[in-house]
Design an enzyme around this catalytic site. Structure first.
Site, mmCIF file in Angstrom:
data_model
loop_
_atom_site.group_PDB
_atom_site.id
_atom_site.type_symbol
_atom_site.label_atom_id
_atom_site.label_comp_id
_atom_site.label_asym_id
_atom_site.label_seq_id
_atom_site.Cartn_x
_atom_site.Cartn_y
_atom_site.Cartn_z
ATOM 1 N N LYS A 122 1.278 -1.665 -0.115
ATOM 2 C CA LYS A 122 0.104 -0.046 0.149
ATOM 3 C C LYS A 122 0.995 1.249 -0.198
ATOM 4 O O LYS A 122 0.608 1.718 -0.562
ATOM 5 C CB LYS A 122 -0.680 0.089 0.630
ATOM 6 N N LYS B 8 -7.903 -13.949 -7.473
ATOM 7 C CA LYS B 8 -9.092 -14.104 -6.720
ATOM 8 C C LYS B 8 -9.751 -13.756 -6.755
ATOM 9 O O LYS B 8 -9.596 -11.988 -7.039
ATOM 10 C CB LYS B 8 -8.901 -13.960 -5.000
ATOM 11 N N LYS C 47 -13.449 -7.240 -6.027
ATOM 12 C CA LYS C 47 -13.573 -5.533 -6.926
ATOM 13 C C LYS C 47 -12.795 -5.515 -7.704
ATOM 14 O O LYS C 47 -11.595 -4.585 -6.889
ATOM 15 C CB LYS C 47 -14.612 -5.229 -6.380
#
Ligand code: TRP
Length: 335
Positions: A116, A198, A201
């Site tokens: 991140k 996986k 969204k």
């Protein structure tokens, strides 16, 4: 654990908008079953949500959405504790005490932090670095026995286990060492466009995931355009990741064995198989969507669930906090 008391399961969800069919089949649908055997705590972790760039009004909207989706998916608030992390005093307090037992280097080495913080333009704030300590506090505040986590959260759970041990060792025995919880069925649902990843969204590639609020025609379109493999046989196999994934979804939705589905669709080709799968997914999600539309309009219901959830959680959190404060050498506050 005293006799007759159920073991405690806790899992947090970030309020990040719509859930996917993968979340539903892989996790939430099983949670409903877990309520039988465990005392369940489901914090919606809004404090974690502010470690990355966000818009306050969006956060509020997504938090309601997350709650409404939980309830629509069948999580029963009478038999579990659904609450907001920010409503319970103790998450941040315990997180502070735990952070004083955490070497900074351990946090810098966390995979998720590295990912991140390396996103171009990311604000690498201290909250992002301390994210896993807050998560450890979520777990230890309730002395959870089991934590259902995906692959990507295993490292964070490991830190929580280390911190529990370190606290117990530094002060005295206080925390249970939380174990990961691996669901019985735990269907692993992959992306429709890239069945090696996986299902999640994605703004760039909306065809990857079926979202819980998707209308029937969108669900059908996504399934019909799902990536398949060469050949036309409907069977599971390492050489057929696309069809294997669709078979797993079919099996998770209907409860029928993959072998049985393979037999039924032997020789029918991909088209008929995909259409039948679309029918099943649409039928499975329809009642969830109806409930969702009702619940998201019902603020009174949602506030009541949050209030009751927070009360139950707070009672337990205070007990842990009192113990932790005493052991850490803080003078007891008179009430
Ligand atoms: N970090 C978790 C995630 O991204 C969410 C989370 C926060 C969590 N606190 C938790 C999960 C406690 C399990 C237990 O999915």
């Amino acid at each position: 654990m005293s006799q007759g008391e159920k073991p405690l399961i806790l899992t947090g969800a970030k309020p990040s908008g719509e859930l996917t069919l993968g979340n539903y089949l892989g996790a939430i649908k099983n949670w409903a079953v877990m309520l039988e055997e465990y005392e369940c705590f489901f914090p919606i972790v809004d404090l974690h949500a502010i470690t990355v760039h966000y818009v306050p009004a969006e956060l509020r909207r997504r938090t309601y959405q997350c709650l409404a989706q939980y309830l629509a998916c069948g999580l029963d608030p009478e038999r579990s504790h659904i609450f907001l992390q920010s409503h319970v005093t103790g998450h941040t307090e315990l997180s502070w005490v735990l952070s004083c037992l955490t070497p900074v280097g351990d946090l810098h080495r966390m995979t998720q932090f590295k990912e991140k913080s390396s996103v171009p333009g990311a604000s690498v704030n201290a909250g992002l670095l301390y994210y896993p300590v807050l998560m450890a506090a979520d777990i230890l505040l309730y002395n959870a026995d089991r934590v259902p986590v995906g692959e990507d959260q295993k490292q964070h759970l490991e830190l929580a286990r280390n911190l529990a041990q370190r606290f117990n060792h530094t002060y005295s025995d206080t925390f249970k060492i939380p174990e990961p919880f691996i669901g019985k069925t735990g269907a692993r649902i992959m992306s429709l466009q890239d069945p090696l990843r996986k299902m999640s969204k994605s703004e760039d590639s909306p065809g990857d995931a079926i979202l819980l609020p998707d209308p029937p025609e969108v669900i059908r379109k996504k399934i019909l355009s799902a990536v398949t493999d060469s050949g036309r046989e409907v069977r599971r196999g390492d050489d057929k990741p696309g069809i294997s994934n669709l078979l797993n979804i079919f099996s998770a939705v209907t409860g029928r064995a993959v072998e049985e589905l393979e037999k039924e669709f032997a020789g029918t080709g991909y088209g008929a198989f995909k259409n039948a799968l679309a029918d099943s997914v649409i039928a499975e999600l329809e009642p969830v969507q109806d409930r969702y539309r009702r619940i998201i309009e019902d603020k009174t219901l949602m506030h009541r669930v949050l209030k009751e959830g927070a009360e139950a959680a707070q009672a337990r959190a205070y007990r842990t906090l009192a113990k932790v404060s005493r052991k850490a050498g803080f003078i007891e506050r008179l009430r």
